[in-house]
Design a protein around this motif. Structure first.
Motif, mmCIF file in Angstrom:
data_model
loop_
_atom_site.group_PDB
_atom_site.id
_atom_site.type_symbol
_atom_site.label_atom_id
_atom_site.label_comp_id
_atom_site.label_asym_id
_atom_site.label_seq_id
_atom_site.Cartn_x
_atom_site.Cartn_y
_atom_site.Cartn_z
ATOM 1 N N LYS A 108 36.057 26.528 71.198
ATOM 2 C CA LYS A 108 35.419 25.234 71.419
ATOM 3 C C LYS A 108 34.733 25.192 72.779
ATOM 4 C CE LYS A 108 36.358 20.331 71.220
ATOM 5 N NZ LYS A 108 37.299 19.274 70.918
ATOM 6 N N THR A 109 33.548 24.584 72.820
ATOM 7 C CA THR A 109 32.801 24.457 74.068
ATOM 8 C C THR A 109 31.955 23.192 74.025
ATOM 9 O OG1 THR A 109 31.225 25.519 75.560
ATOM 10 C CG2 THR A 109 30.867 25.849 73.216
ATOM 11 N N SER A 110 31.634 22.674 75.186
ATOM 12 C CA SER A 110 30.736 21.517 75.245
ATOM 13 C C SER A 110 29.281 21.963 75.369
ATOM 14 C CB SER A 110 31.119 20.603 76.414
ATOM 15 O OG SER A 110 31.027 21.323 77.621
ATOM 16 N N LEU A 111 29.062 23.284 75.480
ATOM 17 C CA LEU A 111 27.701 23.812 75.534
ATOM 18 C C LEU A 111 27.031 23.675 74.168
ATOM 19 C CD1 LEU A 111 28.350 27.147 77.462
ATOM 20 C CD2 LEU A 111 27.420 25.019 78.386
ATOM 21 N N GLN A 112 25.735 23.679 74.164
ATOM 22 C CA GLN A 112 25.000 23.635 72.897
ATOM 23 C C GLN A 112 24.824 25.062 72.391
ATOM 24 O OE1 GLN A 112 21.567 21.289 74.005
ATOM 25 N NE2 GLN A 112 22.569 19.441 73.254
ATOM 26 N N ARG A 113 25.957 25.667 72.052
ATOM 27 C CA ARG A 113 26.013 27.067 71.674
ATOM 28 C C ARG A 113 25.081 27.387 70.513
ATOM 29 N NH1 ARG A 113 31.461 27.943 70.011
ATOM 30 N NH2 ARG A 113 31.982 28.512 72.131
ATOM 31 N N GLU A 114 25.156 26.606 69.454
ATOM 32 C CA GLU A 114 24.362 26.912 68.261
ATOM 33 C C GLU A 114 22.870 26.884 68.553
ATOM 34 O OE1 GLU A 114 25.694 28.315 65.676
ATOM 35 O OE2 GLU A 114 27.600 28.036 66.709
ATOM 36 N N GLU A 115 22.444 25.963 69.408
ATOM 37 C CA GLU A 115 21.030 25.890 69.777
ATOM 38 C C GLU A 115 20.597 27.152 70.522
ATOM 39 O OE1 GLU A 115 17.991 23.028 72.297
ATOM 40 O OE2 GLU A 115 19.985 22.278 71.808
ATOM 41 N N VAL A 116 21.447 27.632 71.432
ATOM 42 C CA VAL A 116 21.126 28.843 72.189
ATOM 43 C C VAL A 116 21.104 30.050 71.260
ATOM 44 C CG1 VAL A 116 21.888 30.406 74.023
ATOM 45 C CG2 VAL A 116 22.055 27.922 74.341
ATOM 46 N N LEU A 117 22.118 30.184 70.427
ATOM 47 C CA LEU A 117 22.178 31.328 69.515
ATOM 48 C C LEU A 117 21.004 31.318 68.541
ATOM 49 C CD1 LEU A 117 26.008 31.507 68.800
ATOM 50 C CD2 LEU A 117 24.653 32.960 70.343
#
Length: 142
Positions: free
Chosen positions: A101-110
């Motif tokens: 879990k992260t508060s970063l916008q991981r999916e957008e970056v990936l």
């Protein structure tokens, strides 16, 4: 930091008393100025805190944005603070590649890189030959 374009802000541009909101750039400038004044007062000093070392630059091209992400991750290794940029504890890189879990916008970056595998491959390929970010490094060393 990503700032929405002016058009997407227009519906919220006017507040109740008919005054306009100030731009995000201006608000960030006020924040940094207030911070500098506070630190200067506390430590009895004058002048800029960041002494030409930091600045704001608008990112207007997709290739530049892609290189910038790598540059940010690679910077501690480039400056000899660590042998492998992926081990830097203050980086977002491990959070982006992990599945926790992260508060970063991981999916957008990936998604930007075409998935997790392509994201890590991009970083590994460029770590061996960082010519793609040489212009950023040159600016950094001024």
């Amino acid at each position: 930091m990503r700032i929405k374009d002016e058009e997407s802000l227009k519906p919220n541009w006017i507040i109740e008393d008919n005054t306009e909101l100030v731009s995000a750039n201006r608000q960030l400038g006020h924040l940094l100025n207030a911070y500098a004044k506070t630190i200067n007062l506390k430590y009895d000093r004058v002048g800029r805190l960041f002494q030409h070392r930091f600045g704001r630059k608008e990112v207007i091209s997709e290739p530049y944005f892609t290189r910038l992400i790598f540059y940010i991750h690679f910077n501690p290794q480039h400056h000899g603070l660590i042998d492998d940029f992926s081990d830097w504890p203050h980086s977002s890189y491990p959070s982006i590649v992990s599945k926790s879990k992260t508060s970063l916008q991981r999916e957008e970056v990936l998604e930007w890189f075409g998935g997790r595998d392509r994201y890590t491959l991009f970083h590994k390929e460029n770590a061996a030959d960082f010519t793609s970010i040489s212009s950023l490094i040159e600016e950094d060393e001024l």
